[in-house]
Write a protein that holds these residues in place. Structure first.
Motif, PDB file in Angstrom:
ATOM      1  N   VAL A   2       0.619   4.974  -8.662  1.00  0.00           N
ATOM      2  CA  VAL A   2       1.793   5.095  -7.792  1.00  0.00           C
ATOM      3  C   VAL A   2       1.343   5.217  -6.338  1.00  0.00           C
ATOM      4  CG1 VAL A   2       3.812   6.517  -7.241  1.00  0.00           C
ATOM      5  CG2 VAL A   2       3.145   6.153  -9.635  1.00  0.00           C
ATOM      6  N   LEU A   3       0.214   5.913  -6.133  1.00  0.00           N
ATOM      7  CA  LEU A   3      -0.362   6.086  -4.799  1.00  0.00           C
ATOM      8  C   LEU A   3      -1.737   5.434  -4.744  1.00  0.00           C
ATOM      9  CD1 LEU A   3       0.437   9.865  -4.145  1.00  0.00           C
ATOM     10  CD2 LEU A   3       1.678   7.887  -3.243  1.00  0.00           C
TER      11      LEU A   3
ATOM     12  N   SER B 264       3.140  15.651  -7.546  1.00  0.00           N
ATOM     13  CA  SER B 264       1.956  15.647  -8.413  1.00  0.00           C
ATOM     14  C   SER B 264       1.068  14.491  -7.959  1.00  0.00           C
ATOM     15  CB  SER B 264       2.362  15.494  -9.874  1.00  0.00           C
ATOM     16  OG  SER B 264       1.222  15.467 -10.708  1.00  0.00           O
ATOM     17  N   TYR B 265       0.406  14.685  -6.821  1.00  0.00           N
ATOM     18  CA  TYR B 265      -0.320  13.566  -6.229  1.00  0.00           C
ATOM     19  C   TYR B 265      -1.526  13.139  -7.062  1.00  0.00           C
ATOM     20  CZ  TYR B 265      -3.423  17.172  -4.347  1.00  0.00           C
ATOM     21  OH  TYR B 265      -4.284  18.227  -4.217  1.00  0.00           O
ATOM     22  N   VAL B 266      -2.149  14.068  -7.786  1.00  0.00           N
ATOM     23  CA  VAL B 266      -3.283  13.692  -8.639  1.00  0.00           C
ATOM     24  C   VAL B 266      -2.808  12.733  -9.732  1.00  0.00           C
ATOM     25  CG1 VAL B 266      -5.035  14.528 -10.248  1.00  0.00           C
ATOM     26  CG2 VAL B 266      -4.527  15.841  -8.173  1.00  0.00           C
ATOM     27  N   LYS B 267      -1.684  13.056 -10.349  1.00  0.00           N
ATOM     28  CA  LYS B 267      -1.124  12.192 -11.394  1.00  0.00           C
ATOM     29  C   LYS B 267      -0.693  10.849 -10.810  1.00  0.00           C
ATOM     30  CE  LYS B 267       2.543  12.021 -14.888  1.00  0.00           C
ATOM     31  NZ  LYS B 267       3.727  12.708 -15.458  1.00  0.00           N
TER      32      LYS B 267
ATOM     33  N   PHE C  51       0.840  -1.198   0.000  1.00  0.00           N
ATOM     34  CA  PHE C  51       0.000   0.000   0.000  1.00  0.00           C
ATOM     35  C   PHE C  51       0.878   1.252   0.000  1.00  0.00           C
ATOM     36  CE2 PHE C  51      -2.908  -3.073   2.139  1.00  0.00           C
ATOM     37  CZ  PHE C  51      -3.954  -3.003   1.229  1.00  0.00           C
ATOM     38  N   HIS C  52       0.415   2.257  -0.739  1.00  0.00           N
ATOM     39  CA  HIS C  52       1.153   3.517  -0.837  1.00  0.00           C
ATOM     40  C   HIS C  52       0.228   4.672  -0.437  1.00  0.00           C
ATOM     41  CE1 HIS C  52       4.824   2.062  -2.986  1.00  0.00           C
ATOM     42  NE2 HIS C  52       4.002   1.044  -3.227  1.00  0.00           N
ATOM     43  N   ILE C  53       0.607   5.371   0.615  1.00  0.00           N
ATOM     44  CA  ILE C  53      -0.160   6.510   1.122  1.00  0.00           C
ATOM     45  C   ILE C  53       0.745   7.735   1.124  1.00  0.00           C
ATOM     46  CG2 ILE C  53      -1.330   7.490   3.131  1.00  0.00           C
ATOM     47  CD1 ILE C  53      -2.116   4.708   3.981  1.00  0.00           C
ATOM     48  N   ALA C  54       0.224   8.860   0.666  1.00  0.00           N
ATOM     49  CA  ALA C  54       0.952  10.132   0.756  1.00  0.00           C
ATOM     50  C   ALA C  54       0.275  11.002   1.799  1.00  0.00           C
ATOM     51  CB  ALA C  54       0.981  10.839  -0.597  1.00  0.00           C
ATOM     52  N   ALA C  55       1.084  11.615   2.663  1.00  0.00           N
ATOM     53  CA  ALA C  55       0.535  12.446   3.732  1.00  0.00           C
ATOM     54  C   ALA C  55       1.601  13.428   4.205  1.00  0.00           C
ATOM     55  CB  ALA C  55       0.063  11.589   4.906  1.00  0.00           C
ATOM     56  N   PRO C  56       1.196  14.610   4.667  1.00  0.00           N
ATOM     57  CA  PRO C  56       2.176  15.523   5.268  1.00  0.00           C
ATOM     58  C   PRO C  56       2.636  14.975   6.602  1.00  0.00           C
ATOM     59  CG  PRO C  56      -0.042  16.365   5.575  1.00  0.00           C
ATOM     60  CD  PRO C  56      -0.170  15.152   4.701  1.00  0.00           C
ATOM     61  N   ASP C  57       3.853  15.347   7.040  1.00  0.00           N
ATOM     62  CA  ASP C  57       4.346  14.762   8.285  1.00  0.00           C
ATOM     63  C   ASP C  57       3.676  15.372   9.514  1.00  0.00           C
ATOM     64  OD1 ASP C  57       5.693  17.209   8.139  1.00  0.00           O
ATOM     65  OD2 ASP C  57       7.471  16.432   9.138  1.00  0.00           O
ATOM     66  N   TYR C  58       2.744  16.285   9.314  1.00  0.00           N
ATOM     67  CA  TYR C  58       1.862  16.733  10.405  1.00  0.00           C
ATOM     68  C   TYR C  58       1.202  15.527  11.070  1.00  0.00           C
ATOM     69  CZ  TYR C  58      -2.409  18.777  12.471  1.00  0.00           C
ATOM     70  OH  TYR C  58      -3.419  19.127  13.335  1.00  0.00           O
TER      71      TYR C  58
ATOM     72  N   LEU D  67      -8.200  11.045  -0.139  1.00  0.00           N
ATOM     73  CA  LEU D  67      -8.522  11.173  -1.553  1.00  0.00           C
ATOM     74  C   LEU D  67      -8.028   9.944  -2.305  1.00  0.00           C
ATOM     75  CD1 LEU D  67      -7.239  14.836  -2.127  1.00  0.00           C
ATOM     76  CD2 LEU D  67      -9.547  14.124  -1.527  1.00  0.00           C
ATOM     77  N   TRP D  68      -8.785   9.542  -3.329  1.00  0.00           N
ATOM     78  CA  TRP D  68      -8.366   8.426  -4.163  1.00  0.00           C
ATOM     79  C   TRP D  68      -8.932   8.614  -5.560  1.00  0.00           C
ATOM     80  CZ3 TRP D  68     -12.053   8.222  -0.394  1.00  0.00           C
ATOM     81  CH2 TRP D  68     -13.329   7.784  -0.748  1.00  0.00           C
ATOM     82  N   HIS D  69      -8.361   7.885  -6.504  1.00  0.00           N
ATOM     83  CA  HIS D  69      -8.752   7.997  -7.901  1.00  0.00           C
ATOM     84  C   HIS D  69      -9.832   6.973  -8.234  1.00  0.00           C
ATOM     85  CE1 HIS D  69      -8.250   7.957 -12.353  1.00  0.00           C
ATOM     86  NE2 HIS D  69      -7.886   9.205 -12.169  1.00  0.00           N
ATOM     87  N   ARG D  70     -10.582   7.239  -9.271  1.00  0.00           N
ATOM     88  CA  ARG D  70     -11.661   6.322  -9.651  1.00  0.00           C
ATOM     89  C   ARG D  70     -11.120   4.966 -10.098  1.00  0.00           C
ATOM     90  NH1 ARG D  70     -11.552  10.082 -13.919  1.00  0.00           N
ATOM     91  NH2 ARG D  70     -11.094   9.197 -15.972  1.00  0.00           N
ATOM     92  N   ARG D  71      -9.833   4.901 -10.476  1.00  0.00           N
ATOM     93  CA  ARG D  71      -9.263   3.619 -10.915  1.00  0.00           C
ATOM     94  C   ARG D  71      -9.245   2.599  -9.775  1.00  0.00           C
ATOM     95  NH1 ARG D  71      -4.027   2.270 -10.299  1.00  0.00           N
ATOM     96  NH2 ARG D  71      -3.805   1.591 -12.452  1.00  0.00           N
ATOM     97  N   THR D  72      -9.208   3.075  -8.520  1.00  0.00           N
ATOM     98  CA  THR D  72      -9.208   2.159  -7.377  1.00  0.00           C
ATOM     99  C   THR D  72     -10.483   2.281  -6.543  1.00  0.00           C
ATOM    100  OG1 THR D  72      -8.030   3.803  -6.027  1.00  0.00           O
ATOM    101  CG2 THR D  72      -6.699   2.167  -7.182  1.00  0.00           C
ATOM    102  N   HIS D  73     -11.496   2.954  -7.097  1.00  0.00           N
ATOM    103  CA  HIS D  73     -12.710   3.189  -6.323  1.00  0.00           C
ATOM    104  C   HIS D  73     -13.378   1.878  -5.899  1.00  0.00           C
ATOM    105  CE1 HIS D  73     -16.112   5.355  -4.780  1.00  0.00           C
ATOM    106  NE2 HIS D  73     -16.942   4.788  -5.621  1.00  0.00           N
ATOM    107  N   LYS D  74     -13.327   0.859  -6.770  1.00  0.00           N
ATOM    108  CA  LYS D  74     -13.976  -0.422  -6.465  1.00  0.00           C
ATOM    109  C   LYS D  74     -12.971  -1.539  -6.190  1.00  0.00           C
ATOM    110  CE  LYS D  74     -18.223   0.578  -9.034  1.00  0.00           C
ATOM    111  NZ  LYS D  74     -19.164   0.119 -10.082  1.00  0.00           N
ATOM    112  N   ALA D  75     -11.710  -1.203  -6.063  1.00  0.00           N
ATOM    113  CA  ALA D  75     -10.694  -2.217  -5.783  1.00  0.00           C
ATOM    114  C   ALA D  75     -10.856  -2.706  -4.347  1.00  0.00           C
ATOM    115  CB  ALA D  75      -9.301  -1.649  -6.001  1.00  0.00           C
ATOM    116  N   PRO D  76     -11.105  -4.000  -4.122  1.00  0.00           N
ATOM    117  CA  PRO D  76     -11.391  -4.483  -2.761  1.00  0.00           C
ATOM    118  C   PRO D  76     -10.306  -4.144  -1.743  1.00  0.00           C
ATOM    119  CG  PRO D  76     -11.885  -6.178  -4.388  1.00  0.00           C
ATOM    120  CD  PRO D  76     -11.204  -5.073  -5.126  1.00  0.00           C
ATOM    121  N   GLU D  77      -9.039  -4.258  -2.156  1.00  0.00           N
ATOM    122  CA  GLU D  77      -7.964  -4.021  -1.191  1.00  0.00           C
ATOM    123  C   GLU D  77      -7.873  -2.547  -0.794  1.00  0.00           C
ATOM    124  OE1 GLU D  77      -6.044  -3.896  -5.298  1.00  0.00           O
ATOM    125  OE2 GLU D  77      -7.674  -4.955  -4.265  1.00  0.00           O
TER     126      GLU D  77
END
Length: 321
Positions: A149-150, A140-143, A101-108, A280-290
């Motif tokens: 990648v995320l 470029s987190y949207v890309k 799993f890949h998550i992007a987040a500020p170190d806050y 936030l997530w992209h529609r490509r993984t909207h229905k991905a079970p994992e």
């Protein structure tokens, strides 16, 4: 140029698999519920398509050619792929999954949120990997979400990107942090002082956007006096302890450090909207079970971490008499 019609279909693939497995036209016909002439005709078509005999008559029955043995492997792979395409994905089993799993987040969120997510994955999905990516001005987190990648981005925005799926995680009250020895630690901070005093601020982690605090002030035509910025939230309390700077942030972050360090948390004189965090997530993984499973774990962590709290008492000017 017009594309040639595909020479082989699913039916022929299944006949090919059965013939090479059973090595018998009659047994293949029984297995598939077909007549022997129908299977013989299918074998003839397969020979024409492949340019190979596929099966030859031997002393003890039919045997596959070298090419036939290779075609059995291809047929197995092709039919397995067709099954995966035609059927819903298997349910995600966190106990056995080795997903990364890949998550992007500020170190806050490093001190108060991400460790709890790691705890959930270690407890319920011990064979998975968790890769946490920083968010910086060049990210470029949207890309990266679009390209896979995320899997998720967790952060706060005044206005989240509309092209992404999102869910709210938690709201946080905006407060001020100062070192306990700061002259205003006991008095509190009024609006005039807030705008004039030296501020510590995080380096902007999304290009071309103001951070939440400065964006909210700008909407009211206000601007604070930023004297220092740092790229790492973990540095904040230690800078405050040794300087006269003030840091404006969420109450959850401030109180986390105030428990163990000489830090005082003060109400903000400016009525900021709550800091609202999203995933936030992209529609490509909207229905991905994992990824659905991961989003649920993140939501559960947010629900457990945030507890209703009384707002901090507002600033009251000291009695001059």
């Amino acid at each position: 140029m017009q594309r040639k019609k595909d020479p082989i279909d699913t039916y022929l693939l299944r006949v090919l698999q059965a013939l090479l497995t059973e090595q018998s036209v009659s047994r293949t016909a029984i297995l598939m519920g077909q007549s022997q002439p129908a299977i013989s005709n299918a074998l003839r078509r397969l020979r024409e398509i492949t340019g190979d005999q596929i099966l030859l008559r031997g002393q003890s029955g039919m045997v596959p050619t070298a090419r036939g043995e290779e075609l059995l492997l291809f047929a197995n792979e092709a039919l397995a792929a067709i099954e995966r395409i035609a059927n819903p994905p298997e349910a995600f089993d966190p106990a056995t999954s080795e997903r990364e799993f890949h998550i992007a987040a500020p170190d806050y969120l490093d001190a108060i949120f991400l460790p709890s997510i790691a705890q959930q994955l270690r407890r319920h999905a011990p064979h998975t990997k968790l890769i946490v990516h920083p968010i910086g001005p060049d990210t470029s987190y949207v890309k990266q979400l679009e390209e896979g990648v995320l899997d998720l981005v967790i952060a706060n925005w005044l206005a989240p990107p509309e092209q992404l799926h999102m869910s709210r995680l938690f709201d946080d009250e905006v407060v001020c942090m100062v070192g306990t020895e700061h002259p205003l630690a006991r008095r509190g901070i009024d609006m005039k002082c807030f705008l004039e005093m030296p501020h510590l601020a995080p380096t902007v982690y999304v290009a071309h956007r103001k951070n939440f605090i400065d964006g909210s002030l700008a909407e009211q035509g206000l601007r604070r006096n930023i004297q220092m910025s740092v790229p790492y939230f973990g540095l904040v309390p230690y800078v405050l302890i040794r300087t006269d700077l003030v840091f404006t942030t969420g109450r959850q972050f401030a109180e986390h450090y105030a428990k163990d360090l000489p830090i005082t948390v003060l109400p903000s004189p400016f009525k900021f909207p709550p800091m609202r965090f999203y995933q936030l997530w992209h529609r490509r993984t909207h229905k991905a079970p994992e990824v659905i499973w991961l989003r649920k774990r993140v939501t559960e962590v947010a629900n457990r971490l945030v507890r209703p709290r009384e707002p901090l008492a507002p600033f009251v000017a000291a009695d001059e008499n």
